[in-house]
Write a protein that holds these residues in place. Structure first.
Motif, PDB file in Angstrom:
ATOM      1  N   PHE A 166       2.075  -6.368  50.310  1.00  0.00           N
ATOM      2  CA  PHE A 166       1.623  -5.264  49.563  1.00  0.00           C
ATOM      3  C   PHE A 166       0.166  -5.052  49.410  1.00  0.00           C
ATOM      4  CE2 PHE A 166       0.942  -1.580  47.194  1.00  0.00           C
ATOM      5  CZ  PHE A 166       1.689  -0.656  47.131  1.00  0.00           C
ATOM      6  N   GLY A 167      -0.472  -6.457  49.256  1.00  0.00           N
ATOM      7  CA  GLY A 167      -1.811  -5.648  49.035  1.00  0.00           C
ATOM      8  C   GLY A 167      -2.344  -5.255  50.672  1.00  0.00           C
ATOM      9  N   GLU A 168      -1.562  -6.551  51.958  1.00  0.00           N
ATOM     10  CA  GLU A 168      -2.409  -6.073  53.672  1.00  0.00           C
ATOM     11  C   GLU A 168      -1.745  -5.185  53.248  1.00  0.00           C
ATOM     12  OE1 GLU A 168      -4.007  -8.224  55.093  1.00  0.00           O
ATOM     13  OE2 GLU A 168      -4.165  -9.801  53.128  1.00  0.00           O
ATOM     14  N   VAL A 169      -0.620  -4.156  53.289  1.00  0.00           N
ATOM     15  CA  VAL A 169      -0.284  -3.010  53.468  1.00  0.00           C
ATOM     16  C   VAL A 169      -1.509  -2.007  53.119  1.00  0.00           C
ATOM     17  CG1 VAL A 169       1.735  -0.534  53.086  1.00  0.00           C
ATOM     18  CG2 VAL A 169       2.210  -2.837  53.642  1.00  0.00           C
ATOM     19  N   GLY A 170      -1.073  -1.646  51.437  1.00  0.00           N
ATOM     20  CA  GLY A 170      -2.433  -1.686  51.269  1.00  0.00           C
ATOM     21  C   GLY A 170      -4.028  -2.237  51.671  1.00  0.00           C
ATOM     22  N   LYS A 171      -4.150  -2.764  52.750  1.00  0.00           N
ATOM     23  CA  LYS A 171      -5.858  -3.148  53.013  1.00  0.00           C
ATOM     24  C   LYS A 171      -5.636  -2.249  54.235  1.00  0.00           C
ATOM     25  CE  LYS A 171      -6.707  -7.334  53.638  1.00  0.00           C
ATOM     26  NZ  LYS A 171      -7.080  -8.580  53.839  1.00  0.00           N
ATOM     27  N   ALA A 172      -4.654  -2.218  54.976  1.00  0.00           N
ATOM     28  CA  ALA A 172      -4.603  -1.615  56.874  1.00  0.00           C
ATOM     29  C   ALA A 172      -4.785  -0.254  56.350  1.00  0.00           C
ATOM     30  CB  ALA A 172      -2.679  -2.407  56.938  1.00  0.00           C
ATOM     31  N   CYS A 173      -3.804   0.412  54.891  1.00  0.00           N
ATOM     32  CA  CYS A 173      -3.851   1.867  54.991  1.00  0.00           C
ATOM     33  C   CYS A 173      -5.191   2.644  54.608  1.00  0.00           C
ATOM     34  CB  CYS A 173      -3.179   2.510  53.807  1.00  0.00           C
ATOM     35  SG  CYS A 173      -1.418   2.205  53.614  1.00  0.00           S
ATOM     36  N   LYS A 174      -6.064   1.352  53.685  1.00  0.00           N
ATOM     37  CA  LYS A 174      -7.598   1.666  53.866  1.00  0.00           C
ATOM     38  C   LYS A 174      -8.772   1.955  54.661  1.00  0.00           C
ATOM     39  CE  LYS A 174     -10.485   1.747  50.189  1.00  0.00           C
ATOM     40  NZ  LYS A 174     -11.762   0.970  51.057  1.00  0.00           N
ATOM     41  N   GLY A 175      -8.006   0.988  55.812  1.00  0.00           N
ATOM     42  CA  GLY A 175      -9.007   0.620  56.459  1.00  0.00           C
ATOM     43  C   GLY A 175      -9.007   1.916  57.706  1.00  0.00           C
ATOM     44  N   CYS A 176      -7.614   1.872  58.094  1.00  0.00           N
ATOM     45  CA  CYS A 176      -7.399   3.429  59.070  1.00  0.00           C
ATOM     46  C   CYS A 176      -7.697   5.239  58.140  1.00  0.00           C
ATOM     47  CB  CYS A 176      -6.300   3.545  59.767  1.00  0.00           C
ATOM     48  SG  CYS A 176      -5.236   4.504  60.763  1.00  0.00           S
ATOM     49  N   HIS A 177      -7.250   5.022  56.268  1.00  0.00           N
ATOM     50  CA  HIS A 177      -8.182   6.008  56.511  1.00  0.00           C
ATOM     51  C   HIS A 177      -9.892   5.850  55.986  1.00  0.00           C
ATOM     52  CE1 HIS A 177      -3.848   6.945  54.148  1.00  0.00           C
ATOM     53  NE2 HIS A 177      -4.092   7.085  55.663  1.00  0.00           N
ATOM     54  N   ASP A 178     -10.558   4.784  56.331  1.00  0.00           N
ATOM     55  CA  ASP A 178     -11.660   5.232  55.926  1.00  0.00           C
ATOM     56  C   ASP A 178     -12.155   5.320  57.131  1.00  0.00           C
ATOM     57  OD1 ASP A 178     -11.897   4.560  52.836  1.00  0.00           O
ATOM     58  OD2 ASP A 178     -12.308   2.379  53.723  1.00  0.00           O
ATOM     59  N   ASP A 179     -11.458   4.945  57.967  1.00  0.00           N
ATOM     60  CA  ASP A 179     -12.154   5.210  59.842  1.00  0.00           C
ATOM     61  C   ASP A 179     -11.847   7.216  60.350  1.00  0.00           C
ATOM     62  OD1 ASP A 179     -13.592   2.705  59.755  1.00  0.00           O
ATOM     63  OD2 ASP A 179     -12.248   1.605  60.858  1.00  0.00           O
ATOM     64  N   PHE A 180     -10.434   6.949  60.396  1.00  0.00           N
ATOM     65  CA  PHE A 180      -9.713   8.281  61.068  1.00  0.00           C
ATOM     66  C   PHE A 180      -9.198   9.289  60.097  1.00  0.00           C
ATOM     67  CE2 PHE A 180      -9.215   4.370  63.340  1.00  0.00           C
ATOM     68  CZ  PHE A 180      -9.962   4.500  64.394  1.00  0.00           C
ATOM     69  N   ARG A 181      -9.774   9.770  58.797  1.00  0.00           N
ATOM     70  CA  ARG A 181      -9.104  10.637  57.980  1.00  0.00           C
ATOM     71  C   ARG A 181     -10.787  10.872  57.310  1.00  0.00           C
ATOM     72  NH1 ARG A 181      -5.394  10.052  53.201  1.00  0.00           N
ATOM     73  NH2 ARG A 181      -6.994   9.001  51.837  1.00  0.00           N
ATOM     74  N   THR A 182     -10.681  12.217  57.240  1.00  0.00           N
ATOM     75  CA  THR A 182     -11.695  12.611  56.753  1.00  0.00           C
ATOM     76  C   THR A 182     -11.563  13.129  54.888  1.00  0.00           C
ATOM     77  OG1 THR A 182     -11.246  15.183  57.440  1.00  0.00           O
ATOM     78  CG2 THR A 182     -12.605  14.099  58.828  1.00  0.00           C
ATOM     79  N   LYS A 183     -12.476  13.491  54.519  1.00  0.00           N
ATOM     80  CA  LYS A 183     -12.411  13.464  52.939  1.00  0.00           C
ATOM     81  C   LYS A 183     -11.374  14.839  52.695  1.00  0.00           C
ATOM     82  CE  LYS A 183     -15.639   9.695  50.871  1.00  0.00           C
ATOM     83  NZ  LYS A 183     -17.281  10.065  51.322  1.00  0.00           N
ATOM     84  N   GLU A 184     -12.338  15.828  53.657  1.00  0.00           N
ATOM     85  CA  GLU A 184     -12.176  17.564  53.024  1.00  0.00           C
ATOM     86  C   GLU A 184     -11.059  17.895  54.086  1.00  0.00           C
ATOM     87  OE1 GLU A 184     -12.956  18.883  50.138  1.00  0.00           O
ATOM     88  OE2 GLU A 184     -13.829  16.835  49.648  1.00  0.00           O
ATOM     89  N   PHE A 185     -10.346  18.534  53.791  1.00  0.00           N
ATOM     90  CA  PHE A 185      -9.691  19.405  55.264  1.00  0.00           C
ATOM     91  C   PHE A 185     -10.631  20.285  56.293  1.00  0.00           C
ATOM     92  CE2 PHE A 185      -6.121  18.747  51.615  1.00  0.00           C
ATOM     93  CZ  PHE A 185      -4.296  18.178  53.094  1.00  0.00           C
ATOM     94  N   HIS A 186      -9.669  19.981  56.458  1.00  0.00           N
ATOM     95  CA  HIS A 186     -10.230  21.269  58.518  1.00  0.00           C
ATOM     96  C   HIS A 186      -9.858  21.737  58.424  1.00  0.00           C
ATOM     97  CE1 HIS A 186     -10.407  18.174  61.522  1.00  0.00           C
ATOM     98  NE2 HIS A 186     -10.076  17.477  60.767  1.00  0.00           N
ATOM     99  N   ASP A 187      -9.955  23.001  59.637  1.00  0.00           N
ATOM    100  CA  ASP A 187      -8.602  23.480  60.462  1.00  0.00           C
ATOM    101  C   ASP A 187      -8.819  23.169  62.190  1.00  0.00           C
ATOM    102  OD1 ASP A 187      -8.306  25.318  58.609  1.00  0.00           O
ATOM    103  OD2 ASP A 187      -9.670  26.745  59.148  1.00  0.00           O
TER     104      ASP A 187
END
Lengths: 154, 154
Positions: A133-154
């Motif tokens: 589960f820790g590895e899943v969390g790391k993978a989720c976080k890694g992808c979100h850090d790099d490829f997800r913006t903090k706020e919504f955009h159109d």
């Protein structure tokens, strides 16, 4: 029977928001990505509580939820096609399309981590679950850090 | 390791839009129901095309998609709790709460139809698929006719 099949098919197309022969619209793709992630997130919740020791370890829930996430993790990556960066409020970072190879790698890391979690969860071993589960969390976080913006955009 | 687990748990809670110990908010429940239905609808699409003869029968896709729908169909019914009739634009009919026993029956009919579809899909038999898919369509339509409004409401 034919009438029922046609009704079911029309219903399916309507539910999915797309005619069967058409390419999905960007807003449908965005909504689909967000829907998959929402269902994944909800399934992660109880496992997160267990991993933190805030809820007792429940092998059956872990097995069910990790299998569900495993079956969902492959679905939405195809919905990041060209032109789906806008069309509805979303948090997809432009780097997804600018750094496609890196994004693909991050996706694959996540899929592998989830597959491992689903696999070890069959054993009912709490320590193995926590590690996976820790590895899943790391993978989720890694992808979100790099490829997800903090706020919504159109 | 502990830090990773905590990060994963926080991420899970954030993704699901809820803290692990809290009751989900009505808007989160509505979003979750809609997310599950969106993923179900997308999985129905290709099967609808096959049932209508608009796409060639593909036993592997039918098996995968019907198994996915089967694993999703049990998830969102618990998200129609008291007070979740409003909070975000949705199409839940007030009859869901006024005629709870009838709604429960409609839900169970849908779950059984989907379980049968997932079961017969393992055989790879096109005729059995079409019959079972027709029953799923009937169950979907029956529930939507009775318990889904035509337009979104708050």
């Amino acid at each position: 029977m034919k009438r029922i099949i046609v009704a079911a098919a029309v219903l399916a197309a309507t539910s999915a928001g797309l005619a069967t022969a058409q390419q999905p619209k960007p807003e449908d793709e965005i909504r689909y990505r967000q829907s998959v992630m929402n269902v994944v997130g909800r399934a992660m919740g109880p496992m997160g509580a267990m991993a933190q020791g805030k809820a007792p370890f429940n092998a059956a829930v872990v097995q069910k939820n990790s299998a569900l996430i495993d079956s969902l993790m492959g679905l939405h990556w195809n919905s990041f096609g060209p032109g789906t960066d806008k069309g509805a409020p979303n948090k997809a970072d432009p780097r997804i399309w600018k750094e496609a190879a890196k994004f693909k790698q991050a996706v694959e890391t996540g899929q592998k981590a989830v597959a491992t979690l689903a696999d070890v969860s069959k054993s009912g071993d709490e320590a193995k679950f926590k590690a996976a589960f820790g590895e899943v969390g790391k993978a989720c976080k890694g992808c979100h850090d790099d490829f997800r913006t903090k706020e919504f955009h159109d």
